[in-house]
Write an enzyme that holds these catalytic residues in place. Sequence first.
Site, PDB file in Angstrom:
ATOM      1  N   SER A 111      48.731  36.060  46.074  1.00 57.86           N
ATOM      2  CA  SER A 111      49.145  34.737  45.338  1.00 57.86           C
ATOM      3  C   SER A 111      50.486  34.481  45.644  1.00 57.86           C
ATOM      4  O   SER A 111      50.908  33.414  45.474  1.00 57.86           O
ATOM      5  CB  SER A 111      48.913  34.914  43.760  1.00 57.86           C
ATOM      6  OG  SER A 111      47.461  35.080  43.499  1.00 57.86           O
ATOM      7  N   ARG A 112      50.981  35.583  45.950  1.00 58.99           N
ATOM      8  CA  ARG A 112      52.869  35.478  46.164  1.00 58.99           C
ATOM      9  C   ARG A 112      53.143  34.848  47.474  1.00 58.99           C
ATOM     10  O   ARG A 112      53.985  34.413  47.861  1.00 58.99           O
ATOM     11  CB  ARG A 112      53.535  36.853  46.290  1.00 58.99           C
ATOM     12  CG  ARG A 112      53.323  37.411  44.531  1.00 58.99           C
ATOM     13  CD  ARG A 112      54.600  38.413  44.639  1.00 58.99           C
ATOM     14  NE  ARG A 112      54.690  39.013  43.197  1.00 58.99           N
ATOM     15  CZ  ARG A 112      54.039  39.752  42.257  1.00 58.99           C
ATOM     16  NH1 ARG A 112      53.004  40.399  43.042  1.00 58.99           N
ATOM     17  NH2 ARG A 112      54.390  39.937  41.082  1.00 58.99           N
ATOM     18  N   GLY A 127      40.697  44.526  44.735  1.00 58.53           N
ATOM     19  CA  GLY A 127      41.031  44.484  46.223  1.00 58.53           C
ATOM     20  C   GLY A 127      41.780  45.502  46.656  1.00 58.53           C
ATOM     21  O   GLY A 127      42.855  46.266  45.759  1.00 58.53           O
ATOM     22  N   GLN A 151      47.534  50.640  43.398  1.00 54.31           N
ATOM     23  CA  GLN A 151      46.740  50.339  42.011  1.00 54.31           C
ATOM     24  C   GLN A 151      45.400  50.837  42.005  1.00 54.31           C
ATOM     25  O   GLN A 151      44.827  51.236  41.157  1.00 54.31           O
ATOM     26  CB  GLN A 151      46.916  48.984  42.104  1.00 54.31           C
ATOM     27  CG  GLN A 151      46.178  48.207  40.956  1.00 54.31           C
ATOM     28  CD  GLN A 151      46.551  46.620  40.757  1.00 54.31           C
ATOM     29  OE1 GLN A 151      47.433  46.318  40.358  1.00 54.31           O
ATOM     30  NE2 GLN A 151      45.423  45.804  41.012  1.00 54.31           N
ATOM     31  N   GLY A 203      45.242  35.325  37.707  1.00 60.61           N
ATOM     32  CA  GLY A 203      45.188  34.031  37.988  1.00 60.61           C
ATOM     33  C   GLY A 203      45.839  33.614  39.485  1.00 60.61           C
ATOM     34  O   GLY A 203      45.893  34.515  40.339  1.00 60.61           O
ATOM     35  N   LYS A 220      44.063  45.586  48.686  1.00 67.04           N
ATOM     36  CA  LYS A 220      45.627  45.122  48.990  1.00 67.04           C
ATOM     37  C   LYS A 220      46.522  45.879  48.163  1.00 67.04           C
ATOM     38  O   LYS A 220      47.527  46.489  48.534  1.00 67.04           O
ATOM     39  CB  LYS A 220      45.812  43.579  49.079  1.00 67.04           C
ATOM     40  CG  LYS A 220      47.000  43.463  49.557  1.00 67.04           C
ATOM     41  CD  LYS A 220      47.465  42.067  49.626  1.00 67.04           C
ATOM     42  CE  LYS A 220      47.702  41.476  48.198  1.00 67.04           C
ATOM     43  NZ  LYS A 220      49.205  41.867  47.670  1.00 67.04           N
ATOM     44  N   ASP A 221      46.204  46.085  47.028  1.00 63.85           N
ATOM     45  CA  ASP A 221      46.965  46.959  46.020  1.00 63.85           C
ATOM     46  C   ASP A 221      46.175  48.335  46.080  1.00 63.85           C
ATOM     47  O   ASP A 221      45.603  48.717  44.893  1.00 63.85           O
ATOM     48  CB  ASP A 221      46.861  46.425  44.751  1.00 63.85           C
ATOM     49  CG  ASP A 221      47.585  44.948  44.517  1.00 63.85           C
ATOM     50  OD1 ASP A 221      48.676  44.861  44.901  1.00 63.85           O
ATOM     51  OD2 ASP A 221      46.923  43.943  44.469  1.00 63.85           O
ATOM     52  N   HIS A 275      40.324  36.780  45.741  1.00 60.90           N
ATOM     53  CA  HIS A 275      39.926  36.981  44.251  1.00 60.90           C
ATOM     54  C   HIS A 275      38.525  36.524  44.325  1.00 60.90           C
ATOM     55  O   HIS A 275      37.618  37.074  43.694  1.00 60.90           O
ATOM     56  CB  HIS A 275      40.528  36.092  43.415  1.00 60.90           C
ATOM     57  CG  HIS A 275      42.087  36.464  43.003  1.00 60.90           C
ATOM     58  ND1 HIS A 275      43.041  35.608  43.403  1.00 60.90           N
ATOM     59  CD2 HIS A 275      42.672  37.626  42.435  1.00 60.90           C
ATOM     60  CE1 HIS A 275      44.214  36.391  43.070  1.00 60.90           C
ATOM     61  NE2 HIS A 275      43.848  37.683  42.553  1.00 60.90           N
ATOM     62  N   HIS A 308      42.874  32.959  44.860  1.00 58.92           N
ATOM     63  CA  HIS A 308      42.834  32.516  46.047  1.00 58.92           C
ATOM     64  C   HIS A 308      41.464  33.405  46.744  1.00 58.92           C
ATOM     65  O   HIS A 308      40.467  33.882  45.951  1.00 58.92           O
ATOM     66  CB  HIS A 308      43.954  33.238  47.132  1.00 58.92           C
ATOM     67  CG  HIS A 308      44.165  34.646  47.003  1.00 58.92           C
ATOM     68  ND1 HIS A 308      43.647  35.777  47.299  1.00 58.92           N
ATOM     69  CD2 HIS A 308      45.341  35.317  46.414  1.00 58.92           C
ATOM     70  CE1 HIS A 308      43.809  36.704  46.821  1.00 58.92           C
ATOM     71  NE2 HIS A 308      45.128  36.778  46.308  1.00 58.92           N
TER      72      HIS A 308
HETATM   73  O1  PAF Z   1      46.076  43.072  40.653  1.00 57.26           O
HETATM   74  C1  PAF Z   1      46.453  42.335  39.919  1.00 57.26           C
HETATM   75  O2  PAF Z   1      46.283  41.372  40.078  1.00 57.26           O
HETATM   76  C2  PAF Z   1      46.995  42.996  38.639  1.00 57.26           C
HETATM   77  O3  PAF Z   1      47.594  43.876  39.034  1.00 57.26           O
HETATM   78  C3  PAF Z   1      45.654  43.495  37.606  1.00 57.26           C
HETATM   79  C4  PAF Z   1      44.850  44.677  38.199  1.00 57.26           C
HETATM   80  C5  PAF Z   1      44.883  42.023  37.237  1.00 57.26           C
HETATM   81  C6  PAF Z   1      46.024  43.903  36.227  1.00 57.26           C
HETATM   82  O4  PAF Z   1      47.064  42.857  35.784  1.00 57.26           O
END
Ligand code: PAF
Length: 283
Positions: A185-186, A146, A152, A30, A148-149, A36, A33
């Site tokens: 978002s941060r 994205g 991840q 959520g 950015k992560d 997303h 921005h």
């Molecule tokens: O990148 C994020 O916003 C979160 O880590 C995700 C992938 C939605 C998992 O909660």
Amino acid sequence: MIVRSVTDLRATVQDWRRSGLSCALVPTMGALHEGHLALVRLARQSCARVVVSIFVNPLQFGPNEDLAAYPRREAADVAAATQAGAQLVFVPTVTEMYAPGHATTVHVVGLSEGLCGPHRPGHFDGVATVVTKLLLQALPDAAFFGEKDYQQLLIIRRLARDLDIPVRIEGMPIMREPDGLAMSSRNAYLSADQRRIAPELAATLGDMARTLASSGGAVSQVVAAGKARLLAAGFSSIDYVEVCDAGTLAPVARVEGPARLLAAVRLGGTRLIDNVPVAGKTA
Ligand code: PAF
């Protein structure tokens, strides 16, 4: 359309499938921005139907992190996601996602260990677990994340491959503010003074990547100079600045193949991450 239960999510996606429609998933926490929304638009270009999930996942926050403070604005997010092209917004509660007694986590060995791993113990297990669940709940053709992560993204690619989840994991280049700051978002946590300092992270990484590409120089010198510049710019502390193999995230001492320069820094109480690709020596 908003759905809050896995049963309703599955029923809708199955209806689409029976009608021959492909489906994309854009997982989010959520506070949507432009980054997303660009993911939603990209997803819409590749699939007939788009699901956006909004779930502030407690499993990926450490005890001293910002779970309680994390911005929550469901109505605005649902409107923005729908406007960008989503047909369904999945907003589960914590108990819908983690039934009492939930005892299973997903851990991706290796990729989770470096970079953000030691600074956020348990974070990537929380991400891997919730993303695995979301992928199995929606069973989309493709899921969008994205860059950015970046760590991840690689972890998610690996878990999908290792667990035979039949989904395409798509990464999208970082969306940036006009001054270069990576959208997050941060960023909303930053004071006006901090917001003025923040773009120096992207500027420093960009210059470091150019230096590495043109000189092919030793990574350690470029990283030391980059860290000094960040501290001089006003960042409070540095979690890491590292040059890694773009596929394995193993640290590299010289840039000889596809590499990624990744950083996490603190600005007051806010943690910012960013990364850029590094080309091998060009001259
Ligand atoms: O990148 C994020 O916003 C979160 O880590 C995700 C992938 C939605 C998992 O909660």
